[in-house]
Design a protein around this motif. Sequence first.
Motif, PDB file in Angstrom:
ATOM      1  N   LEU A   1       2.321   1.935  -3.357  1.00 17.23           N
ATOM      2  CA  LEU A   1       1.328   2.523  -4.270  1.00 17.23           C
ATOM      3  C   LEU A   1       1.129   4.003  -3.950  1.00 17.23           C
ATOM      4  O   LEU A   1       1.042   4.846  -4.839  1.00 17.23           O
ATOM      5  CB  LEU A   1      -0.003   1.766  -4.157  1.00 17.23           C
ATOM      6  CG  LEU A   1       0.017   0.339  -4.729  1.00 17.23           C
ATOM      7  CD1 LEU A   1      -1.259  -0.402  -4.346  1.00 17.23           C
ATOM      8  CD2 LEU A   1       0.171   0.375  -6.244  1.00 17.23           C
TER       9      LEU A   1
ATOM     10  N   ALA B   1       0.842  -1.207   0.000  1.00 11.90           N
ATOM     11  CA  ALA B   1       0.000   0.000   0.000  1.00 11.90           C
ATOM     12  C   ALA B   1       0.876   1.256   0.000  1.00 11.90           C
ATOM     13  O   ALA B   1       0.628   2.217  -0.725  1.00 11.90           O
ATOM     14  CB  ALA B   1      -0.913  -0.017   1.220  1.00 11.90           C
TER      15      ALA B   1
ATOM     16  N   GLY C   1      -8.713   4.580   1.621  1.00 14.87           N
ATOM     17  CA  GLY C   1      -8.493   3.159   1.386  1.00 14.87           C
ATOM     18  C   GLY C   1      -7.484   2.557   2.339  1.00 14.87           C
ATOM     19  O   GLY C   1      -7.568   1.385   2.710  1.00 14.87           O
TER      20      GLY C   1
ATOM     21  N   GLU D   1      -1.710   3.620 -13.497  1.00 17.13           N
ATOM     22  CA  GLU D   1      -2.559   2.575 -12.924  1.00 17.13           C
ATOM     23  C   GLU D   1      -2.286   2.427 -11.423  1.00 17.13           C
ATOM     24  O   GLU D   1      -3.190   2.434 -10.592  1.00 17.13           O
ATOM     25  CB  GLU D   1      -2.278   1.260 -13.669  1.00 17.13           C
ATOM     26  CG  GLU D   1      -3.263   0.158 -13.407  1.00 17.13           C
ATOM     27  CD  GLU D   1      -4.711   0.618 -13.584  1.00 17.13           C
ATOM     28  OE1 GLU D   1      -5.512   0.320 -12.699  1.00 17.13           O
ATOM     29  OE2 GLU D   1      -5.012   1.296 -14.607  1.00 17.13           O
ATOM     30  N   ARG D   2      -0.968   2.339 -11.090  1.00  8.17           N
ATOM     31  CA  ARG D   2      -0.567   2.203  -9.681  1.00  8.17           C
ATOM     32  C   ARG D   2      -0.982   3.447  -8.892  1.00  8.17           C
ATOM     33  O   ARG D   2      -1.458   3.357  -7.755  1.00  8.17           O
ATOM     34  CB  ARG D   2       0.945   2.009  -9.565  1.00  8.17           C
ATOM     35  CG  ARG D   2       1.423   0.658 -10.106  1.00  8.17           C
ATOM     36  CD  ARG D   2       2.955   0.603 -10.099  1.00  8.17           C
ATOM     37  NE  ARG D   2       3.516   0.773  -8.764  1.00  8.17           N
ATOM     38  CZ  ARG D   2       3.618  -0.198  -7.862  1.00  8.17           C
ATOM     39  NH1 ARG D   2       3.206  -1.425  -8.172  1.00  8.17           N
ATOM     40  NH2 ARG D   2       4.127   0.025  -6.685  1.00  8.17           N
TER      41      ARG D   2
ATOM     42  N   LYS E   1      -3.348   5.489  -9.421  1.00  6.48           N
ATOM     43  CA  LYS E   1      -4.786   5.570  -9.199  1.00  6.48           C
ATOM     44  C   LYS E   1      -5.149   4.804  -7.922  1.00  6.48           C
ATOM     45  O   LYS E   1      -5.898   5.311  -7.066  1.00  6.48           O
ATOM     46  CB  LYS E   1      -5.506   4.962 -10.411  1.00  6.48           C
ATOM     47  CG  LYS E   1      -6.917   5.442 -10.569  1.00  6.48           C
ATOM     48  CD  LYS E   1      -7.522   4.897 -11.860  1.00  6.48           C
ATOM     49  CE  LYS E   1      -8.989   4.555 -11.606  1.00  6.48           C
ATOM     50  NZ  LYS E   1      -9.463   3.497 -12.493  1.00  6.48           N
ATOM     51  N   ARG E   2      -4.561   3.626  -7.803  1.00 10.01           N
ATOM     52  CA  ARG E   2      -4.814   2.841  -6.582  1.00 10.01           C
ATOM     53  C   ARG E   2      -4.234   3.552  -5.371  1.00 10.01           C
ATOM     54  O   ARG E   2      -4.808   3.546  -4.273  1.00 10.01           O
ATOM     55  CB  ARG E   2      -4.231   1.435  -6.731  1.00 10.01           C
ATOM     56  CG  ARG E   2      -5.035   0.605  -7.746  1.00 10.01           C
ATOM     57  CD  ARG E   2      -4.297  -0.628  -8.217  1.00 10.01           C
ATOM     58  NE  ARG E   2      -3.923  -1.529  -7.132  1.00 10.01           N
ATOM     59  CZ  ARG E   2      -2.951  -2.448  -7.227  1.00 10.01           C
ATOM     60  NH1 ARG E   2      -2.272  -2.566  -8.367  1.00 10.01           N
ATOM     61  NH2 ARG E   2      -2.665  -3.233  -6.223  1.00 10.01           N
ATOM     62  N   GLY E   3      -3.077   4.167  -5.572  1.00 16.39           N
ATOM     63  CA  GLY E   3      -2.446   4.927  -4.487  1.00 16.39           C
ATOM     64  C   GLY E   3      -3.332   6.054  -4.001  1.00 16.39           C
ATOM     65  O   GLY E   3      -3.478   6.284  -2.798  1.00 16.39           O
ATOM     66  N   ARG E   4      -3.942   6.764  -4.945  1.00 16.31           N
ATOM     67  CA  ARG E   4      -4.810   7.894  -4.572  1.00 16.31           C
ATOM     68  C   ARG E   4      -6.003   7.414  -3.753  1.00 16.31           C
ATOM     69  O   ARG E   4      -6.413   8.052  -2.789  1.00 16.31           O
ATOM     70  CB  ARG E   4      -5.294   8.616  -5.836  1.00 16.31           C
ATOM     71  CG  ARG E   4      -4.258   9.576  -6.384  1.00 16.31           C
ATOM     72  CD  ARG E   4      -4.769  10.307  -7.619  1.00 16.31           C
ATOM     73  NE  ARG E   4      -3.659  10.475  -8.550  1.00 16.31           N
ATOM     74  CZ  ARG E   4      -3.590   9.947  -9.755  1.00 16.31           C
ATOM     75  NH1 ARG E   4      -4.588   9.214 -10.215  1.00 16.31           N
ATOM     76  NH2 ARG E   4      -2.524  10.139 -10.512  1.00 16.31           N
ATOM     77  N   GLU E   5      -6.536   6.247  -4.156  1.00 16.78           N
ATOM     78  CA  GLU E   5      -7.666   5.700  -3.387  1.00 16.78           C
ATOM     79  C   GLU E   5      -7.232   5.369  -1.960  1.00 16.78           C
ATOM     80  O   GLU E   5      -7.974   5.576  -0.999  1.00 16.78           O
ATOM     81  CB  GLU E   5      -8.198   4.445  -4.064  1.00 16.78           C
ATOM     82  CG  GLU E   5      -8.986   4.738  -5.342  1.00 16.78           C
ATOM     83  CD  GLU E   5      -9.133   3.509  -6.254  1.00 16.78           C
ATOM     84  OE1 GLU E   5      -9.580   3.687  -7.393  1.00 16.78           O
ATOM     85  OE2 GLU E   5      -8.774   2.390  -5.798  1.00 16.78           O
ATOM     86  N   LEU E   6      -6.004   4.853  -1.835  1.00 14.00           N
ATOM     87  CA  LEU E   6      -5.493   4.539  -0.503  1.00 14.00           C
ATOM     88  C   LEU E   6      -5.334   5.801   0.336  1.00 14.00           C
ATOM     89  O   LEU E   6      -5.699   5.844   1.515  1.00 14.00           O
ATOM     90  CB  LEU E   6      -4.140   3.817  -0.614  1.00 14.00           C
ATOM     91  CG  LEU E   6      -4.201   2.373  -1.135  1.00 14.00           C
ATOM     92  CD1 LEU E   6      -2.843   1.888  -1.574  1.00 14.00           C
ATOM     93  CD2 LEU E   6      -4.772   1.461  -0.044  1.00 14.00           C
TER      94      LEU E   6
END
Lengths: 662, 174
Positions: free
Chosen positions: A526, A523, A562, A550-551, A553-558
């Motif tokens: 990311l 996490a 997240g 792509e990574r 984007k997941r990082g921003r959600e975290l």
Amino acid sequence: MSGRLHKLVDWLDNRTGIRGLLHEALYERVPGGARWRYVWGSTLVVAFATQLITGTFLWMAYSPSAQTAWESVFTIQFEMTGGWLLRGIHHYMAHAMVFLLLIHFAQVVWDGAYRAPRELNFVVGLVLLQIVLGLSLTGYLLPWDQKGYWATTVGTNLASQAPLVGPEIKKLAIGGSDYGHHTLTRFFALHAGVLPGLLIALLAVHLALFRRHGLHAKEPVTRPDATFWPDQLLKDSVAALGVLAVVLVFAVWSKGAELSAPADPAHPFNAARPEWYFLFLFQFLKWFPGELEVWGAFVIPAAVFCLLFLMPWIGRGRKGHLVNVGILVFLIGSIALLTAQAVHDDNFALWHKRTEANASRYDASRAFLDAKREAELEADRIIALARSAEKIPPTGALAMAAADPFLQGPKLFAQHCAGCHTHEISKYYAFQVGVDPQVFRRSAHNFGINMVDIVNPDPTAPNLWGVGNRGWMQAFLNPHHVADLDHLGYQNSPFADGDMVSFIKDSLGEELTDEEREAVENAFLLISDALWLEAGALKLHPDARSEFEERAKRGRELITGGLAEVLSSGTSCTDCHKFHDAGELGSAPDLTGYMSREWLTEFIHNPAAPRFYGENNDRMPAFAPHADPRLNQLDDESLRLIVDWLRGDWVVPGAEINPPGE
Amino acid sequence: MLATIVAGTLNLLTPLAVGLASFFSPLFKKAPQSRVRLALLDQVPDDGLPRSFPVVTDRVDAWTKYPSQQVGSVYLIRQPGSGQPTALTAKCPHAGCFISYKPGDDLFRCPCHTSAFKLDGTRSRGDQDVAPRDMDRLEVEIRKRTTPAGEEVAEVWIEFVDFQTGHKEAKPSA
């Protein structure tokens, strides 16, 4: 010769007397026949002809003004076909002329060739020597680079110490009270007009008188006399060819002639030295403290020249001639000695170890060598910029250099930041390169990698190397690094055991299972990629960007919540930080655009602004908190240069896109 | 005979005189001197150590005006408790090179002909030094200014004078 050609020559001869002229030129009597020792005068004539030819072509590309001189010489050296060779020949032939003059002069004195009736021609020869030295002196400035500029500054400042009219002479020479456009126009007029004109006129006199008196034969003459054509002319031509060959070797070997960084009146070139043939004078001056300098710079050199002019009269008898030879040997010996001493002083640090006794000599030499190296690196960069697709702006190369973060960043950082921060390539990221680090550093600007160490041995703030890089982001999310000296654990840091540090340490505490640990670490990676892209991800190759998008984007959600599901503490970044629309300002710096150019610029403006540390700001001063720039410590341009340098954001010559990876 | 000589001389002297007049024009111009804002007083810690500040002002070179150019460097030194720093110009009084100072050193050193000066600007070896005089001092003026927020800041201004090199007395190179 065919009949027709004969007729043509007859016709010409009738009208010009060309046969007689040619005969006089070619059938000069050479007592005792052709000899190699008679070639030196002719080599000088050929050398001068070379200078006229190369000089004329250089003239066609040269533009004398403070904003175009360096730029036009740059174009000759790097853009024009064979321009470098043209410059190289002109440059090294000038050196050769000084050397040949010395031989020619020494031979005349040694042989006593100045005796009646040749006294006047000897005097003319000495004036010619001074004209050639004047040509070197004026030519040295024309490229308007640091080397020529500062050497000429010293030279003309010395001229201003001449008795009575010194300051006026200096003003007239440089065309004002400061060096600038009119210094160049004047020096150029002297170099390409006045002095060569005088030289040609006096050379004509010199040769006419030489012909009138005939060649001064070396006694005893054992062989029968011959004429100039063909044997002596052949020997002369071969000798001149030899000189040209040596000049070509030097010119090719050094790829033309050196062009250092553009002249900068505000930044001295600490390695300013005159050309090698004036080094002895430079060294000589060190002997004369304070106002005695006028002795070293004028009185003694003038006295020596007077003595030289008097040589024909001193040397009328045998004893007098021996005195002259003595003077000659003494002068050449002293010049050689002083030159060697100057070279030795400058290179002392290369050849000796520093000891208590030689400390000041060693340090002076070290400073000289460092300044020289620094100047070479600077010149490399400016030339690379000028050769890149950016080209030189209308304001000139100096303005281009002044706006370049790679060149200005380190100076500004040292002046404004290094009192607290250090800038060292962190040991965690140090990598083994198979080349000399100095050599690597020289080309590092081509990759946009900030390789310059500005070391504060006792920093009281984070190490700013790699600000905004991927590694920087990862270090803040790493329990081993977040609180080290390079990051939040700097000396007396209130953050060393603050919320951020304990958050990171707790998140990766020892009680975690391997699986949980991997999830957290993943996490964090990311998140750091998301932040890296926030900062602009300068070193990211466009082809790799989609993968990182792509990574990220997941990082921003975290970041925006997240992470709470991954961590046992149930918190995420936006519980303290603001990130775009999520979170609130007030307890921690805004992560929106974290370490981007805009973020960092605003941060340095005022780190205590609500967007950054607010009331929690530690010691960092606000460098530009006011709208009125006069109230600020740092102007916006300096600030931009520091930010861009820290972020490694500068023009990378020869690369449309950055190379992949970091 | 005389008429010929006069006419011939005039023919040559007229263009020469006009040419010389323009050649001598630098002698009739005065070097600009100006008051320059150097720094905020806060930027000069009162630890008695020299700090280098660029002198930034408009510079005119023949037909070009360079706005806000660095035209020189000045060392400011503020003694403990003093509100008034001393200003030493970085131009060496010997031959005009820039005197450098490395933090930690107890001397200013000129890179060209090895002049050295103590931190108060006096020559380290007195008359034995190649420099004919001590480092040149510039007049310092402290100007107060109030920020829009009502905060008072002090600015350090100097009279930036370019001095002739090589003489025992400091003469402006007007």
